[in-house]
Scaffold this motif. Structure first.
Motif, PDB file in Angstrom:
ATOM      1  N   GLN A 123       2.820  -6.249  21.843  1.00 46.45           N
ATOM      2  CA  GLN A 123       2.037  -7.472  21.732  1.00 46.45           C
ATOM      3  C   GLN A 123       1.663  -7.783  20.284  1.00 46.45           C
ATOM      4  O   GLN A 123       1.358  -6.877  19.499  1.00 46.45           O
ATOM      5  CB  GLN A 123       0.751  -7.353  22.559  1.00 46.45           C
ATOM      6  N   THR A 124       1.665  -9.069  19.949  1.00 52.47           N
ATOM      7  CA  THR A 124       1.124  -9.494  18.666  1.00 52.47           C
ATOM      8  C   THR A 124      -0.399  -9.475  18.742  1.00 52.47           C
ATOM      9  O   THR A 124      -0.984  -9.407  19.828  1.00 52.47           O
ATOM     10  CB  THR A 124       1.574 -10.922  18.316  1.00 52.47           C
ATOM     11  N   ARG A 125      -1.024  -9.578  17.599  1.00 48.86           N
ATOM     12  CA  ARG A 125      -2.486  -9.581  17.568  1.00 48.86           C
ATOM     13  C   ARG A 125      -3.039 -10.785  18.347  1.00 48.86           C
ATOM     14  O   ARG A 125      -3.994 -10.647  19.112  1.00 48.86           O
ATOM     15  CB  ARG A 125      -2.963  -9.646  16.111  1.00 48.86           C
ATOM     16  N   GLU A 126      -2.413 -11.955  18.176  1.00 43.66           N
ATOM     17  CA  GLU A 126      -2.906 -13.164  18.830  1.00 43.66           C
ATOM     18  C   GLU A 126      -2.731 -13.092  20.346  1.00 43.66           C
ATOM     19  O   GLU A 126      -3.598 -13.535  21.103  1.00 43.66           O
ATOM     20  CB  GLU A 126      -2.180 -14.391  18.266  1.00 43.66           C
ATOM     21  N   TYR A 127      -1.603 -12.562  20.800  1.00 46.42           N
ATOM     22  CA  TYR A 127      -1.349 -12.413  22.235  1.00 46.42           C
ATOM     23  C   TYR A 127      -2.350 -11.431  22.838  1.00 46.42           C
ATOM     24  O   TYR A 127      -2.959 -11.713  23.880  1.00 46.42           O
ATOM     25  CB  TYR A 127       0.086 -11.920  22.431  1.00 46.42           C
ATOM     26  N   ILE A 152      -3.591  -2.272  17.869  1.00 47.79           N
ATOM     27  CA  ILE A 152      -2.750  -2.423  16.677  1.00 47.79           C
ATOM     28  C   ILE A 152      -2.536  -1.079  15.994  1.00 47.79           C
ATOM     29  O   ILE A 152      -1.445  -0.785  15.499  1.00 47.79           O
ATOM     30  CB  ILE A 152      -3.379  -3.437  15.700  1.00 47.79           C
ATOM     31  N   GLN A 155       0.139   0.853  17.823  1.00 50.71           N
ATOM     32  CA  GLN A 155       1.456   0.352  17.452  1.00 50.71           C
ATOM     33  C   GLN A 155       1.886   0.878  16.085  1.00 50.71           C
ATOM     34  O   GLN A 155       3.037   1.308  15.904  1.00 50.71           O
ATOM     35  CB  GLN A 155       1.446  -1.180  17.431  1.00 50.71           C
ATOM     36  N   VAL A 185       1.529 -19.340  20.196  1.00 54.50           N
ATOM     37  CA  VAL A 185       1.323 -17.893  20.329  1.00 54.50           C
ATOM     38  C   VAL A 185       2.461 -17.282  21.141  1.00 54.50           C
ATOM     39  O   VAL A 185       2.977 -16.209  20.812  1.00 54.50           O
ATOM     40  CB  VAL A 185      -0.030 -17.593  20.992  1.00 54.50           C
ATOM     41  N   GLN A 188       5.602 -17.036  18.979  1.00 51.70           N
ATOM     42  CA  GLN A 188       5.455 -15.943  18.016  1.00 51.70           C
ATOM     43  C   GLN A 188       5.613 -14.587  18.692  1.00 51.70           C
ATOM     44  O   GLN A 188       6.211 -13.662  18.124  1.00 51.70           O
ATOM     45  CB  GLN A 188       4.090 -16.039  17.327  1.00 51.70           C
ATOM     46  N   GLN A 189       5.101 -14.491  19.922  1.00 50.05           N
ATOM     47  CA  GLN A 189       5.209 -13.236  20.668  1.00 50.05           C
ATOM     48  C   GLN A 189       6.675 -12.915  20.977  1.00 50.05           C
ATOM     49  O   GLN A 189       7.123 -11.780  20.825  1.00 50.05           O
ATOM     50  CB  GLN A 189       4.401 -13.324  21.954  1.00 50.05           C
ATOM     51  N   HIS A 192       8.443 -11.805  17.893  1.00 53.44           N
ATOM     52  CA  HIS A 192       8.031 -10.437  17.543  1.00 53.44           C
ATOM     53  C   HIS A 192       8.804  -9.417  18.382  1.00 53.44           C
ATOM     54  O   HIS A 192       9.245  -8.382  17.864  1.00 53.44           O
ATOM     55  CB  HIS A 192       6.525 -10.278  17.781  1.00 53.44           C
ATOM     56  N   ASN A 195      12.212  -9.085  16.959  1.00 57.31           N
ATOM     57  CA  ASN A 195      12.178  -8.312  15.720  1.00 57.31           C
ATOM     58  C   ASN A 195      12.039  -6.822  16.005  1.00 57.31           C
ATOM     59  O   ASN A 195      12.719  -5.985  15.378  1.00 57.31           O
ATOM     60  CB  ASN A 195      11.016  -8.777  14.842  1.00 57.31           C
TER      61      ASN A 195
END
Length: 282
Positions: A123-127, A152, A155, A185, A188-189, A192, A195
């Motif tokens: 997960q991204t920070r925003e998600y 975080i 991760q 969001v 972006q997720q 990510h 990536n």
């Protein structure tokens, strides 16, 4: 004497109890073999008292355990007395969350399957922030920040330092298409995840809607592999809290379940194609 043993200390005691019970010995009899009292064995098995690697080997010998790899893996659980990075959160988060970080730290590899959400480790920070905001039991802003920081950090420790832990994630298409936090969001997720899937130690696979019902659909499964199969652990994130399973029958059930989930998942290349398609439709 410990008053609040960690998950790893409790697991060590559990494994020693399993060996004793397979040998058909009571705690009193085991204590007599060591020239000690029954209370010592009971306290060790409950995680309240420490035990040395040598004593683990001695107990295993008395228990006639023929599995040297298992015995050495259990003995190794006694030797890591350093305070882990998760200790800085001890007054801020619940013990099961700390036990999860400790479990991941010692795991040989990790794998998980999710249906409605992107796995926490991807997960991204925003998600993640949106997920915590929507928790059934409402979290205070400080609690959200602590949990977010902790996720975080997990991760970072697992994936971005030297010798990253191998990780396989299977994600249902429902989780990929759910616009958590809105289209930006969500996009972006997904990027990510693409990536992260480029990393050699991360395998990402998806299950499409076309599969229909399949074994284990509707629940999330997280598997931490130990140095030997007997020391594997299943972690379930349920509505009433985190649950850790390590009984032989439970491990067998979830190994079988995960194999069946893997059987219906796309390969990594087709998974990337699916994610690109979902991103274009956002």
């Amino acid at each position: 004497m410990r008053t609040n043993p960690t998950g790893r200390q409790l697991r060590l005691g559990t494994e020693l109890r399993k060996l004793r019970e397979r040998a058909g010995l009571t705690a009193t009899e085991a204590g007599q073999l060591l020239g000690s009292k029954q209370a010592l064995i009971s306290n060790v098995e409950a995680g309240r008292a420490g035990v040395s690697p040598e004593r683990v080997r001695t107990l295993a010998c008395h228990y006639d355990c023929p599995d040297k790899a298992l015995v050495e893996a259990i003995a190794a659980m006694t030797g890591d007395r350093k305070r882990g990075w998760w200790e800085e959160y001890r007054e801020l988060l619940t013990r099961p969350l700390l036990d999860l970080a400790e479990l991941e730290h010692h795991a040989q590899s990790l794998r998980g399957a999710t249906t409605a959400r992107v796995p926490g480790l991807l997960q991204t920070r925003e998600y993640a922030l949106e997920i915590f905001r929507q928790a059934v039991t409402e979290l205070s802003p400080p609690d959200i920040e602590h949990r977010l920081s902790f996720r975080i950090k997990r991760q970072t420790i697992l994936f971005h330092e030297d010798n990253p832990t191998p990780y396989e994630a299977i994600v249902h298409e429902a989780a990929l298409r759910m616009k958590v936090g809105g289209p930006t969001v969500a996009r972006q997720q997904l990027q990510h995840m693409l990536n992260m899937s480029d990393r050699d130690h991360i395998t990402l696979r998806a299950i499409t809607f076309d599969v229909g019902a399949y074994p284990g659909s509707g629940q999330s499964i997280y598997f931490a592999h130990g140095p030997v199969p007997q020391l594997d652990t299943v972690h379930l994130d349920q509505s009433h809290g985190l649950v850790f399973l390590d009984a032989e029958a439970q491990l067998h059930k979830y190994r079988t379940l995960f194999e069946r989930v893997e059987a219906v998942a796309l390969d990594p290349g087709k998974t990337r194609d699916l994610i690109h398609n979902v991103m274009r439709e956002l």
